[in-house]
Design a protein around this motif. Structure first.
Motif, PDB file in Angstrom:
ATOM      1  N   HIS A  66      58.155 -13.977 -50.833  1.00  0.00           N
ATOM      2  CA  HIS A  66      58.232 -12.698 -51.540  1.00  0.00           C
ATOM      3  C   HIS A  66      57.109 -12.533 -52.536  1.00  0.00           C
ATOM      4  O   HIS A  66      56.647 -13.501 -53.126  1.00  0.00           O
ATOM      5  CB  HIS A  66      59.552 -12.603 -52.323  1.00  0.00           C
ATOM      6  CG  HIS A  66      60.706 -12.152 -51.478  1.00  0.00           C
ATOM      7  ND1 HIS A  66      61.907 -11.786 -52.020  1.00  0.00           N
ATOM      8  CD2 HIS A  66      60.836 -12.003 -50.145  1.00  0.00           C
ATOM      9  CE1 HIS A  66      62.745 -11.426 -51.050  1.00  0.00           C
ATOM     10  NE2 HIS A  66      62.116 -11.560 -49.899  1.00  0.00           N
ATOM     11  N   MET A  77      60.764  -6.671 -55.275  1.00  0.00           N
ATOM     12  CA  MET A  77      60.322  -7.774 -54.440  1.00  0.00           C
ATOM     13  C   MET A  77      60.039  -7.279 -53.034  1.00  0.00           C
ATOM     14  O   MET A  77      60.757  -6.452 -52.505  1.00  0.00           O
ATOM     15  CB  MET A  77      61.397  -8.838 -54.379  1.00  0.00           C
ATOM     16  CG  MET A  77      61.711  -9.391 -55.736  1.00  0.00           C
ATOM     17  SD  MET A  77      62.702 -10.852 -55.590  1.00  0.00           S
ATOM     18  CE  MET A  77      64.124 -10.223 -54.770  1.00  0.00           C
ATOM     19  N   HIS A  99      57.088 -15.796 -54.913  1.00  0.00           N
ATOM     20  CA  HIS A  99      58.148 -16.792 -54.982  1.00  0.00           C
ATOM     21  C   HIS A  99      58.736 -16.960 -53.595  1.00  0.00           C
ATOM     22  O   HIS A  99      58.497 -16.152 -52.701  1.00  0.00           O
ATOM     23  CB  HIS A  99      59.233 -16.399 -56.000  1.00  0.00           C
ATOM     24  CG  HIS A  99      59.860 -15.068 -55.724  1.00  0.00           C
ATOM     25  ND1 HIS A  99      59.348 -13.891 -56.233  1.00  0.00           N
ATOM     26  CD2 HIS A  99      60.945 -14.728 -54.989  1.00  0.00           C
ATOM     27  CE1 HIS A  99      60.111 -12.884 -55.819  1.00  0.00           C
ATOM     28  NE2 HIS A  99      61.088 -13.357 -55.059  1.00  0.00           N
ATOM     29  N   MET A 101      62.168 -17.036 -51.464  1.00  0.00           N
ATOM     30  CA  MET A 101      63.479 -16.421 -51.667  1.00  0.00           C
ATOM     31  C   MET A 101      64.484 -16.982 -50.673  1.00  0.00           C
ATOM     32  O   MET A 101      64.278 -16.919 -49.464  1.00  0.00           O
ATOM     33  CB  MET A 101      63.324 -14.915 -51.424  1.00  0.00           C
ATOM     34  CG  MET A 101      64.475 -14.130 -51.943  1.00  0.00           C
ATOM     35  SD  MET A 101      64.194 -13.833 -53.684  1.00  0.00           S
ATOM     36  CE  MET A 101      65.875 -13.648 -54.209  1.00  0.00           C
ATOM     37  N   HIS A 165      66.646 -10.134 -59.595  1.00  0.00           N
ATOM     38  CA  HIS A 165      66.500  -9.903 -58.166  1.00  0.00           C
ATOM     39  C   HIS A 165      67.483  -8.849 -57.700  1.00  0.00           C
ATOM     40  O   HIS A 165      68.451  -9.105 -57.033  1.00  0.00           O
ATOM     41  CB  HIS A 165      66.712 -11.215 -57.406  1.00  0.00           C
ATOM     42  CG  HIS A 165      65.488 -12.051 -57.429  1.00  0.00           C
ATOM     43  ND1 HIS A 165      65.465 -13.366 -57.064  1.00  0.00           N
ATOM     44  CD2 HIS A 165      64.225 -11.735 -57.768  1.00  0.00           C
ATOM     45  CE1 HIS A 165      64.243 -13.831 -57.199  1.00  0.00           C
ATOM     46  NE2 HIS A 165      63.479 -12.871 -57.623  1.00  0.00           N
ATOM     47  N   HIS A 168      68.504  -7.787 -53.710  1.00  0.00           N
ATOM     48  CA  HIS A 168      69.313  -8.495 -52.734  1.00  0.00           C
ATOM     49  C   HIS A 168      70.798  -8.316 -52.993  1.00  0.00           C
ATOM     50  O   HIS A 168      71.207  -8.292 -54.110  1.00  0.00           O
ATOM     51  CB  HIS A 168      68.962  -9.982 -52.745  1.00  0.00           C
ATOM     52  CG  HIS A 168      67.563 -10.196 -52.306  1.00  0.00           C
ATOM     53  ND1 HIS A 168      67.109  -9.931 -51.045  1.00  0.00           N
ATOM     54  CD2 HIS A 168      66.495 -10.601 -52.979  1.00  0.00           C
ATOM     55  CE1 HIS A 168      65.838 -10.188 -50.955  1.00  0.00           C
ATOM     56  NE2 HIS A 168      65.428 -10.593 -52.115  1.00  0.00           N
TER      57      HIS A 168
END
Ligand SMILES: [Cu+2]
Length: 168
Positions: A66, A77, A99, A101, A165, A168
């Protein structure tokens, strides 16, 4: 005769690639009950120029690469196909705005737990290579501050928002 030659070549290739990728300073964060995803940070150094093209973890249904982008004042993201790893350069995923994920966590991640992950790198010659590493889990409430570097933040991203985040 041909079989022997093949075995020798294969052996040499394998040996040459055995230790050419280093993963350091990996970490993730403990998750709250019911939390479905987690991000992992690491510093990756490949002796040969390569691209990071995938990540996997037995701990999650899927794992993605990501990036974080500012969009309309929000940090969002995005999944990326590949992350460039220049030869012999330590690439700090977080400092570079990336990063790893983990999505669809099978279990809650507890502080101090070691999460085992596997990276897939693709070299310029098209060959892929898997690299395993472990990321210890920091406390859930640990500061999200970025690791300090002497160079200014390359991408200008506010990595302090990393834990949000919301996608998600
Ligand atoms: Cu993410």
């Amino acid at each position: 005769m041909r079989k022997v030659l093949f075995a020798v070549l294969f052996g040499l290739t394998f040996a040459a690639q055995a230790a050419d990728v280093e993963v350091s300073q990996a970490w993730t964060r403990a998750t709250a009950p019911g939390q479905d995803s987690a991000m992992v940070q690491a510093v990756i150094t490949s002796k040969q120029a390569a691209e990071l093209v995938g990540v996997s973890c037995k701990c999650a249904d899927t794992a993605e690469l990501h990036s974080m982008v500012h969009e309309g004042g929000m940090m969002k993201m995005r999944q990326v196909e590949a992350i460039d790893l220049p030869a012999g350069t330590a690439v700090d995923l977080g400092a570079a705005g990336y990063h790893l994920m983990l999505i669809g966590l099978k279990q809650q991640i507890k502080e101090g737990q070691q999460i085992e992950l596997m990276l897939t790198l693709r070299h310029k010659n098209g060959k892929t290579k898997n690299v395993k590493f472990k990321a210890p889990a920091k406390a859930l409430n640990a500061s999200a501050s970025k690791p300090m570097h002497d160079m200014p933040a390359a991408g200008g991203h506010d990595m302090g928002n990393m834990h949000q985040h919301m996608q998600h």
